[in-house]
Motif scaffolding. Structure first.
Motif, mmCIF file in Angstrom:
data_model
loop_
_atom_site.group_PDB
_atom_site.id
_atom_site.type_symbol
_atom_site.label_atom_id
_atom_site.label_comp_id
_atom_site.label_asym_id
_atom_site.label_seq_id
_atom_site.Cartn_x
_atom_site.Cartn_y
_atom_site.Cartn_z
ATOM 1 N N GLN A 20 24.112 27.709 27.317
ATOM 2 C CA GLN A 20 25.284 28.530 27.003
ATOM 3 C C GLN A 20 25.596 29.413 28.212
ATOM 4 O OE1 GLN A 20 26.514 28.339 23.774
ATOM 5 N NE2 GLN A 20 24.819 27.597 22.560
ATOM 6 N N TYR A 26 33.859 27.872 30.427
ATOM 7 C CA TYR A 26 33.628 26.421 30.416
ATOM 8 C C TYR A 26 34.337 25.791 29.224
ATOM 9 C CZ TYR A 26 29.781 26.743 33.799
ATOM 10 O OH TYR A 26 29.026 26.937 34.922
ATOM 11 N N LYS A 28 33.261 23.747 26.485
ATOM 12 C CA LYS A 28 31.881 23.625 26.065
ATOM 13 C C LYS A 28 31.701 22.445 25.107
ATOM 14 C CE LYS A 28 28.021 26.442 24.803
ATOM 15 N NZ LYS A 28 27.510 25.320 23.991
#
Ligand SMILES: *Cc1c(COP(=O)(O)O)cnc(C)c1O
Length: 366
Positions: A20, A26, A28
């Motif tokens: 994370q 990002y 993700k």
């Protein structure tokens, strides 16, 4: 390690969750979360009064929450156990029904936490190899001398065993406990949940982390006979009666009741998954046909570890597993259409880069 750690825990193998990182934003797609918010009903449920309620202990019996789950699935409250994520629920199952040294069987390719649990609880684990196409053959499990845990659909392959096969297994082995981890079941449309109240040796485990977009709340539940649930509650009340806090329960109750929102989210993910799969295949990927919210894929021109690293440089997180049978593949969670478009464009650019390098290398060779 301190001098105080007990011997039994020295060779534990803690689970390593998908990273994370917070160094930059990002896309993700490495932990099978969804990039959409929980149900709007959850936003309404976490009101000021819920914050006031934090001054009191939450209901350790989780009556309201269990009742809500029971209503949605057409079962009774005493057939439902709720916990801090499927992980904790599974942990209570293992704590309640497994002694050190007892046998447990699961596929060699599956959710990595099962290995961790086996170490934590000192179980004698045996991993049964999946077929070359990664499928689980239920016949490999029919005549075993121990209990069984299967993720269905499986992670990280996205493949599933038909419910009728699991019913056959459960029926044939009435004195073996069969635990079915249905973390991704909402994406596949076929569940063992109704069987869990029919057969006293079946436990079905579910999570709100995937299809209900609530990984951060960490809510999971088990469905089984009321005797099994009663046993699990006995263990829970001997370990941590307040395993779910009041705010999380309020969120869980609102989320589980909003079946329309669940359906909407699931349909969107399935549509995006099918489209993304075709697009990957069009550019030369081999994609395992997934029944979950991720795809498991490989491309012969680029090592998956390299693709994973390159995507990360471009701000996209995916999951690569180093295990020998998995290392050729990359697991990509299905995000929104917009996110998957960015992923596809980025992958195409990375591949174009590689092909350019290949062509230059060939020219040099000539
Ligand atoms: C993600 C996942 C879980 C974890 O669920 P939590 O509720 O977040 O603990 C459990 N089992 C499988 C197979 C998963 O992929």
């Amino acid at each position: 390690m301190s001098i105080f750690l007990v011997d039994e825990y020295k060779d534990m193998e803690p689970y390593v969750p998908g990273e994370q990182p917070k160094d930059k934003p990002y896309i993700k797609l490495n932990a099978n979360e969804t990039s959409v918010p929980p149900s709007p009903k959850v936003f309404e449920a976490i009101s000021k009064s819920e914050i006031w309620n934090m001054s009191y202990y939450a209901d350790p019996h989780c009556h309201e929450f269990r009742q809500a789950v029971a209503e949605v699935y057409g079962i009774t409250e005493d057939e439902v156990f709720v916990g801090n994520g499927a992980d904790e629920v599974l942990s209570f199952v293992l704590m309640s029904f497994f002694r050190r040294g007892m046998k447990i069987y699961f596929p060699d390719i599956t959710y990595g936490f099962y290995r961790t649990y086996a170490k934590t609880y000192g179980l004698d684990m045996e991993e049964i190899p999946v077929k070359d196409d990664f499928s689980v053959d239920i016949n490999d499990y029919m005549e075993l001398d121990g209990d069984i845990i299967l993720a269905n659909p499986n992670n990280p392959t996205g493949l599933m065993v038909p419910v009728e096969d699991i019913e056959r297994l459960v029926k044939k082995n009435p004195d073996r406990m069969v635990i079915i981890d249905e973390a991704y079941v909402d994406y596949c449309g076929e569940s063992c949940l109704p069987l869990a109240i029919k057969y006293p040796n079946l436990v079905v485990v579910r999570t709100f982390s995937k299809s209900r977009n609530m990984a951060g709340a960490h809510v999971g539940f088990a469905v089984a006979s009321k005797e099994i649930i009663e046993d699990m509650n006995k263990i829970k009340f001997s370990f941590n009666p307040f395993n779910l806090n009041s705010v999380t329960m309020a969120a869980g109750i609102a989320a589980v009741k909003d079946t329309d929102y669940l359906k909407k989210c699931v349909i969107r993910v399935i549509n995006t998954r099918e489209r993304f799969t075709k697009e990957l295949e069009n550019i030369g990927f081999e994609v395992i046909p997934s029944k979950a919210n991720f795809v498991f894929c490989k491309h012969e021109d680029i090592k998956s570890q390299v693709l994973c690293d390159r995507l990360k440089e471009e701000g996209i997180l995916t999951r690569h597993f180093a295990d020998e049978r998995l290392t050729d593949y990359l697991r990509i969670t299905i995000g929104t259409d917009e996110e998957m478009m960015v992923v596809l464009i980025t992958i195409k650019e990375i591949l174009a880069d590689i092909h350019k390098t290949l062509v230059t290398a060939q020219e040099v060779a000539i």
